[in-house]
Motif scaffolding. Sequence first.
Motif, short mmCIF file in Angstrom:
data_model
loop_
_atom_site.label_atom_id
_atom_site.label_comp_id
_atom_site.label_asym_id
_atom_site.label_seq_id
_atom_site.Cartn_x
_atom_site.Cartn_y
_atom_site.Cartn_z
N GLU A 4 23.29 -5.18 64.57
CA GLU A 4 22.89 -5.87 63.46
C GLU A 4 23.20 -5.15 62.10
O GLU A 4 23.48 -3.90 62.01
CB GLU A 4 21.11 -5.52 63.38
CG GLU A 4 20.36 -6.15 62.32
CD GLU A 4 18.71 -5.89 62.75
OE1 GLU A 4 18.17 -5.65 61.71
OE2 GLU A 4 18.45 -6.00 63.67
N MET A 5 23.73 -6.20 61.16
CA MET A 5 24.45 -5.67 60.04
C MET A 5 23.19 -4.85 59.11
O MET A 5 22.09 -5.83 58.76
CB MET A 5 25.03 -6.64 59.34
CG MET A 5 25.85 -6.29 58.14
SD MET A 5 26.71 -7.66 57.08
CE MET A 5 27.27 -8.90 58.22
N PRO A 6 23.51 -3.71 58.29
CA PRO A 6 22.46 -3.33 57.70
C PRO A 6 22.32 -4.19 56.45
O PRO A 6 23.30 -4.82 55.88
CB PRO A 6 23.26 -1.87 57.22
CG PRO A 6 24.35 -1.62 58.07
CD PRO A 6 24.66 -2.83 58.61
N GLU A 7 21.20 -4.17 55.90
CA GLU A 7 20.92 -5.08 54.55
C GLU A 7 21.77 -4.80 53.42
O GLU A 7 22.50 -5.60 52.78
CB GLU A 7 19.43 -4.75 54.31
CG GLU A 7 19.15 -5.40 53.00
CD GLU A 7 19.02 -7.00 52.81
OE1 GLU A 7 19.35 -7.47 52.03
OE2 GLU A 7 18.96 -7.59 53.98
N GLU A 8 21.95 -3.43 53.35
CA GLU A 8 22.86 -2.91 52.16
C GLU A 8 24.49 -3.53 52.28
O GLU A 8 24.98 -3.73 51.30
CB GLU A 8 22.93 -1.45 52.18
CG GLU A 8 23.85 -1.01 50.92
CD GLU A 8 23.76 0.56 51.20
OE1 GLU A 8 24.11 1.21 49.99
OE2 GLU A 8 23.54 1.11 52.14
N LEU A 9 24.62 -3.94 53.70
CA LEU A 9 26.12 -4.43 53.73
C LEU A 9 26.08 -5.91 53.72
O LEU A 9 26.62 -6.49 52.91
CB LEU A 9 26.61 -4.14 55.13
CG LEU A 9 28.09 -4.58 55.44
CD1 LEU A 9 29.17 -4.22 54.47
CD2 LEU A 9 28.44 -4.07 56.60
N SER A 10 25.05 -6.53 54.22
CA SER A 10 24.75 -7.91 54.32
C SER A 10 24.59 -8.74 52.70
O SER A 10 24.96 -9.73 52.53
CB SER A 10 23.83 -8.44 55.00
OG SER A 10 22.37 -8.21 54.71
N SER A 11 24.11 -7.76 52.24
CA SER A 11 23.77 -8.29 50.65
C SER A 11 24.83 -7.97 49.49
O SER A 11 24.81 -8.40 48.24
CB SER A 11 22.43 -7.92 50.04
OG SER A 11 22.47 -6.15 49.79
N LEU A 12 25.90 -7.27 50.11
CA LEU A 12 27.04 -6.87 49.19
C LEU A 12 27.99 -8.20 48.94
O LEU A 12 28.45 -8.67 49.98
CB LEU A 12 27.80 -5.79 49.83
CG LEU A 12 28.69 -5.03 48.94
CD1 LEU A 12 28.04 -4.31 48.24
CD2 LEU A 12 29.42 -4.05 50.32
N GLU A 13 28.29 -8.30 48.04
CA GLU A 13 29.07 -9.31 47.36
C GLU A 13 30.58 -9.04 47.83
O GLU A 13 30.86 -8.16 47.82
CB GLU A 13 28.87 -9.80 45.94
CG GLU A 13 29.72 -10.74 45.62
CD GLU A 13 29.36 -11.27 43.98
OE1 GLU A 13 30.29 -12.09 43.60
OE2 GLU A 13 28.89 -10.45 43.33
N ALA A 14 31.33 -10.02 48.31
CA ALA A 14 32.70 -10.04 48.78
C ALA A 14 32.85 -8.69 49.61
O ALA A 14 33.54 -7.80 49.50
CB ALA A 14 33.54 -9.60 47.50
N ASN A 15 31.97 -8.67 50.66
CA ASN A 15 31.98 -7.58 51.71
C ASN A 15 32.77 -7.59 52.94
O ASN A 15 32.76 -6.66 53.72
CB ASN A 15 30.44 -7.46 52.33
CG ASN A 15 30.06 -8.65 53.13
OD1 ASN A 15 30.74 -9.46 53.47
ND2 ASN A 15 28.69 -8.54 53.69
N GLY A 16 33.59 -8.63 52.80
CA GLY A 16 34.48 -8.79 54.04
C GLY A 16 35.39 -7.40 54.52
O GLY A 16 35.29 -7.16 55.67
N GLY A 17 36.01 -6.81 53.63
CA GLY A 17 36.73 -5.67 53.79
C GLY A 17 35.80 -4.40 54.56
O GLY A 17 36.03 -3.83 55.20
N ILE A 18 34.77 -4.34 53.55
CA ILE A 18 33.70 -3.33 54.25
C ILE A 18 33.22 -3.42 55.21
O ILE A 18 32.88 -2.56 56.38
CB ILE A 18 32.70 -3.01 52.95
CG1 ILE A 18 33.11 -2.67 51.54
CG2 ILE A 18 31.60 -1.87 53.48
CD1 ILE A 18 34.11 -1.36 51.59
#
Length: 174
Positions: A4-18
């Motif tokens: 499960e991806m953390p909300e902080e990561l899933s809501s991050l714009e342009a998050n592919g690299g992270i």
Amino acid sequence: MALEMPEELSSLEANGGIYAVWMLLQHLGIDADIQQLMEVCGYEAGYGTTTIGLAVGLKKFGFNVQFYTEHDPDLQEGEKLSYAEAAQLQLPVLPAIGYAEILQAFEQNKFVIAYYDTFEGIGNHSLVYDIDEAEISFFDSFDAMSAEDFERQRQAEGICRQVIIVNVNDYIAS
């Protein structure tokens, strides 16, 4: 592997690299703080990360990292800083490699993060999930892409055929 991806990561714009770095760390059982990942990888809101920034971030985590790229004639300011940091960290910047070399690294149990243009024309960093002679798939999209399509998408303007290879067999926690 269902994570499960953390909300902080899933809501991050342009998050592919992270996301690619987070997934690599999760695979190794390392629970990383998203803010810390953003900081060490040089994340910029609305823009995301650069491939060299991700490589530097992984190097700071103590991994044996190799960064492969074609010459980039249009380095952004953040990239210039990351290249300088890479030199300080003795992170090798090597000539771009092709599909066969990516396959070979994967077969040697190394992690591979590739930068390519999606079919929608958006640059994307993805951690390789599986690869063989004919196709490649990624953790962020299990839909396989043919080797030919992948190589074509890596040659789009601004992509520079960039790849990060991480050898976790000699990982040293820092």
